[in-house]
Design a protein around this motif. Structure first.
Motif, PDB file in Angstrom:
ATOM      1  N   GLY A  81       0.815  -1.203   0.000  1.00  0.00           N
ATOM      2  CA  GLY A  81       0.000   0.000   0.000  1.00  0.00           C
ATOM      3  C   GLY A  81       0.848   1.251   0.000  1.00  0.00           C
ATOM      4  N   PRO A  82       0.202   2.422   0.014  1.00  0.00           N
ATOM      5  CA  PRO A  82       0.944   3.683   0.008  1.00  0.00           C
ATOM      6  C   PRO A  82       1.736   3.877   1.292  1.00  0.00           C
ATOM      7  N   LYS A  83       2.828   4.603   1.162  1.00  0.00           N
ATOM      8  CA  LYS A  83       3.667   4.865   2.319  1.00  0.00           C
ATOM      9  C   LYS A  83       2.931   5.747   3.313  1.00  0.00           C
ATOM     10  N   VAL A  84       2.940   5.351   4.579  1.00  0.00           N
ATOM     11  CA  VAL A  84       2.286   6.127   5.629  1.00  0.00           C
ATOM     12  C   VAL A  84       3.326   7.078   6.231  1.00  0.00           C
ATOM     13  N   LEU A  85       3.078   8.364   6.087  1.00  0.00           N
ATOM     14  CA  LEU A  85       4.022   9.373   6.560  1.00  0.00           C
ATOM     15  C   LEU A  85       3.667   9.819   7.971  1.00  0.00           C
ATOM     16  N   PRO A 156      12.655  11.913   5.040  1.00  0.00           N
ATOM     17  CA  PRO A 156      11.766  11.180   4.126  1.00  0.00           C
ATOM     18  C   PRO A 156      10.608  10.494   4.824  1.00  0.00           C
ATOM     19  N   GLU A 157      10.698  10.319   6.144  1.00  0.00           N
ATOM     20  CA  GLU A 157       9.599   9.685   6.858  1.00  0.00           C
ATOM     21  C   GLU A 157       8.422  10.642   7.066  1.00  0.00           C
ATOM     22  N   TYR A 158       8.646  11.929   6.804  1.00  0.00           N
ATOM     23  CA  TYR A 158       7.595  12.936   6.979  1.00  0.00           C
ATOM     24  C   TYR A 158       7.068  13.484   5.655  1.00  0.00           C
ATOM     25  N   TYR A 159       7.885  13.432   4.589  1.00  0.00           N
ATOM     26  CA  TYR A 159       7.517  14.098   3.340  1.00  0.00           C
ATOM     27  C   TYR A 159       7.625  13.140   2.158  1.00  0.00           C
ATOM     28  N   ASP A 160       6.643  13.203   1.268  1.00  0.00           N
ATOM     29  CA  ASP A 160       6.551  12.314   0.114  1.00  0.00           C
ATOM     30  C   ASP A 160       7.526  12.762  -0.977  1.00  0.00           C
TER      31      ASP A 160
END
Length: 363
Positions: A81-85, A156-160
């Motif tokens: 699934g999509p990355k959860v930020l 990168p864990e906060y921003y797409d």
């Protein structure tokens, strides 16, 4: 392939028989197996040979399983699934102790060269950066946008990473080239503008700009990009935010003071983008997966109306960045849920000014 496996299995069986015979020989003659004897039939060589054959057999079986998978067993692909930020609170104020750094810069007589625009930020600049009553210069906006690009890389864990953040030069280049094409079409016996637009080719610099070949501070390739965010300065009088939704074929416009320009006037400023943007996507060669319509025709633009408004009418520069902050973090921008206001944008200004001093923006 089956014959090859059968032969390897026969070798393995023969190897096992040899191992048994060697163990009997060692036991009968009292040979010390720890000694590295030169005979090809020593225990060390036997073990090595056995391991090599077993490894080859495993490799062959693995290749066969890939080449001819079992039809009776279907292994579905893992859908993560999509990355959860991680969530970012864009309204968080600057701590009082760190705020003193900005206050000191406002009073200081020193100036410092910035990372992006190469302008010298002095006391007057930091005063403007933290005021809702002073018009922002272009390089203020560009400097904060650079810090946002660097933050996207560092956190990168906060921003797409599929969000591309551009500077003001992006729209300026579009506007300049469109103006040149229009002017060239007005002279006697000139090629009509419609034909010029159909034949228009971007220069290598602009194409390399989105390929990442000609990097700019904090810039990168647009490969895999889903959205492009930038700021447009209209006639050096008003800043708005542009959101290019690449797969939808729409440009969303976020304007903190819609009454400044009537819809008909505003279209004139958006026309260069509508005409030349699809050609950039096409000629970059990076978006062949998009429908042909999005690469050859003018896009639609949506000027949102239900947005909070800048009451002072002078802080549209900082408001345009505040909209990008919200879009990057999934924060609601439309009324009545939006929490963006002159007060919240004013708090953001202090954080951006601190980021310019410290050369980094926190998530």
């Amino acid at each position: 392939m089956d014959n090859l496996i059968r032969k390897v299995e026969e070798l393995v069986q023969a190897q096992e028989a040899t191992n048994t015979s060697m163990q009997r020989l060692i036991s009968k003659r009292g040979i010390n197996p720890s000694k590295n004897l030169s005979s090809p039939y020593t225990p060390v060589h036997v073990r090595r040979r056995g391991k090599a054959i077993a490894k080859a057999l495993a490799s062959v079986r693995s290749r066969r399983s890939v080449a001819t998978p079992s039809k009776s067993i279907e292994t579905p692909l893992l859908d993560v699934g999509p990355k959860v930020l991680k969530k970012v609170d864009i309204f968080k104020p600057v701590h009082a102790q760190r705020k003193k750094k900005v206050e000191t810069a406002i009073k200081s007589k020193k100036s410092g060269r910035t990372m992006y625009s190469m302008h010298e930020f002095g006391a007057a600049d930091f005063k403007a950066l933290t005021s809702m009553e002073i018009w922002w210069e272009d390089w203020y906006v560009d400097e904060v946008l650079l810090l946002m690009r660097m933050r996207q890389i560092n956190f990168p864990e906060y921003y797409d990473s599929t969000d591309i953040i551009l500077d003001l030069n992006f729209y300026n280049n579009m506007s300049k080239r469109y103006a040149e094409l229009t002017k060239e079409s007005t002279v006697p016996n000139a090629v009509p503008l419609k034909v010029r637009l159909a034949e228009f080719k971007w220069d290598d610099d602009m194409v390399d700009y989105c390929r990442g070949v000609r990097p700019y501070p904090g810039g990168c390739s647009w490969a895999g990009a889903k959205r492009v965010l930038t700021v447009m300065n209209i006639n050096v009088t008003h800043f708005v935010t542009l959101e290019f939704m690449i797969e939808e074929g729409v440009v969303n416009v976020y304007d903190c003071n819609v009454p400044v320009y009537e819809e008909s006037d505003f279209f004139c400023f958006m026309e260069p983008v509508m005409e030349l943007w699809p050609k950039l996507l096409q000629q970059s060669g990076m978006f062949a997966h998009l429908p042909a319509k999005l690469l050859n025709e003018s896009w639609e633009f949506n000027r949102l109306q239900n947005l909070p408004r800048n009451v002072t009418s002078k802080a549209c520069g900082s408001w345009s960045i505040a909209f990008i902050e919200a879009l990057l973090t999934g924060t609601t921008v439309t009324k009545p849920e939006s929490l963006i206001s002159d007060n919240s944008v004013g708090r953001m200004q202090w954080r951006w000014a601190l980021g310019i001093i410290e050369k980094v923006l926190e998530p």
